[in-house]
Scaffold this active site. Structure first.
Site, PDB file in Angstrom:
ATOM      1  N   HIS A 141       0.702  -1.226   0.044  1.00 13.37           N
ATOM      2  CA  HIS A 141       0.278   0.028   0.075  1.00 13.37           C
ATOM      3  C   HIS A 141       0.647   1.194   0.001  1.00 13.37           C
ATOM      4  O   HIS A 141       0.564   2.189  -0.804  1.00 13.37           O
ATOM      5  CB  HIS A 141      -0.810   0.015   1.146  1.00 13.37           C
ATOM      6  CG  HIS A 141      -1.643   1.142   1.442  1.00 13.37           C
ATOM      7  ND1 HIS A 141      -3.142   0.932   1.097  1.00 13.37           N
ATOM      8  CD2 HIS A 141      -1.544   2.386   1.675  1.00 13.37           C
ATOM      9  CE1 HIS A 141      -3.637   2.063   1.308  1.00 13.37           C
ATOM     10  NE2 HIS A 141      -2.957   3.101   1.587  1.00 13.37           N
ATOM     11  N   GLU A 142       1.835   1.337   0.920  1.00 14.33           N
ATOM     12  CA  GLU A 142       2.549   2.606   1.024  1.00 14.33           C
ATOM     13  C   GLU A 142       3.385   2.639  -0.159  1.00 14.33           C
ATOM     14  O   GLU A 142       3.837   3.716  -0.580  1.00 14.33           O
ATOM     15  CB  GLU A 142       3.377   2.504   2.319  1.00 14.33           C
ATOM     16  CG  GLU A 142       2.536   2.583   3.551  1.00 14.33           C
ATOM     17  CD  GLU A 142       1.489   3.487   3.418  1.00 14.33           C
ATOM     18  OE1 GLU A 142       1.545   4.500   3.155  1.00 14.33           O
ATOM     19  OE2 GLU A 142       0.402   3.180   4.233  1.00 14.33           O
TER      20      GLU A 142
END
Lengths: 243, 80
Positions: free
Chosen positions: A122-123
């Site tokens: 996600h990051e």
């Protein structure tokens, strides 16, 4: 499972209120002097975080594809420079700090390898967007919304299993509902904007950003899909090199 | 999307018709997948290999953000 939030850039430390506006309250260890090596090595949360992170970067196809894509875009990711395991407030799992070009991982909230895999993916998607585009993280809500939509869509946040674990039941097209809801929640976690503003921003950019599947080229529903996408990405590069 | 080896399109068509994919597609888009496109792509790929006709590039829609020409300048800067 915690909510993922993207922590955006702050040009200067302009006081408590602005820091609150930009989501830094969730990451109290940012902007603090790092603890001594000895103290840090005694904390098992920190060790566990580092170990799980290493496992993800070495073996997870989602992460490996993103690392490769970022390298090609000119942003090679170095473990010790671009990742930071810290304690965080609330139930946030991680964030991307564009001021320092770092991905923050919440060592006190990430307890399982599968969760670490998802948070890192996600990051990394936020980092990838930061690397390839002029994303105005803290002044343009639509830019933030776009990156959050992509991250929720492509990281496996919204798989059926993950949703069921959150007691969110739905089947037909539920993935999109999940992506939309999680994007709105992420925006509200790091911005002092109204729910209506967040919803409006997400709805305005949803179609364009939901269908922006870079660098995967598909929505990976499993590690097999991600491996396939990784292989296709590498072949794509070879094709372009041959032109 | 740049053309891929024709075998990839065949794989995509077969994958598209599988049960697992049908489920994921229904979950994501709310309808069952239409796989005919992949078959057509495969045929077009074969024709391209034979005739070397220019592959039609689909231009991307209006973007939300502006793409960079070079990576962010502070990516590698050391932390203070």
């Amino acid at each position: 499972d915690g909510a993922e939030a993207a922590s955006p850039a702050a040009e200067e430390k302009a006081g408590e209120e602005e820091e609150d506006d930009l989501g830094y309250r969730l990451f109290p260890d940012r902007n603090k002097k790092p603890q001594s090596f000895l103290v840090r090595s005694l904390f098992t949360f920190h060790n566990r975080c580092q170990l799980m992170l290493r496992m993800t970067l070495d073996t997870n196809p989602y992460a490996q594809l993103l690392l490769e894509a970022m390298k090609q875009s000119g942003c090679t990711v170095f473990n010790d420079r671009h990742f930071s395991c810290e304690n965080c407030d609330g139930c946030v799992s991680g964030g991307f700090d564009s001021a320092t070009s770092q991905i923050v991982l919440c060592q006190n909230n990430i307890r399982q390898q599968s969760h670490m895999n998802r948070v890192v993916t996600h990051e990394l998607i936020h980092a990838f967007d930061h690397c390839r585009a002029h994303v105005d993280w803290f002044k343009n809500v639509k830019h933030l919304a776009c990156s959050e939509i992509r991250a929720a869509n492509l990281s496996g946040d919204c798989t059926l299993m993950n949703e069921i674990a959150r007691f969110k039941f739905g089947l037909k097209g539920h993935h999109q509902t999940c992506v939309r809801d999680r994007a709105i929640r992420s925006i509200l976690a790091v911005r002092k904007v109204s729910k209506e503003t967040a919803e409006k921003a997400v709805d305005e950019v949803f179609d364009a950003c939901f269908n922006d599947l870079e660098p995967f080229g598909r929505i990976p529903h499993s590690k097999t899909d991600a491996k396939r996408a990784y292989r296709d990405f590498q072949n794509r590069d070879r094709y372009n090199a041959n032109l | 999307q740049p053309p891929r080896s024709c075998e990839d399109y065949w794989w995509e068509w077969k994958h598209c018709r599988g049960l697992r994919h049908a489920f994921h597609h229904y979950y994501t888009h709310g309808e069952l997948p239409a796989c005919g496109r992949w078959r057509e792509d495969y045929e077009a790929c074969r024709a391209w290999e034979r005739g070397r006709a220019a592959a039609a590039q689909v231009p991307p829609g209006p973007a939300v953000w502006k793409l960079r020409k070079s990576p962010p300048p502070d990516w590698y800067l050391p932390l203070d």
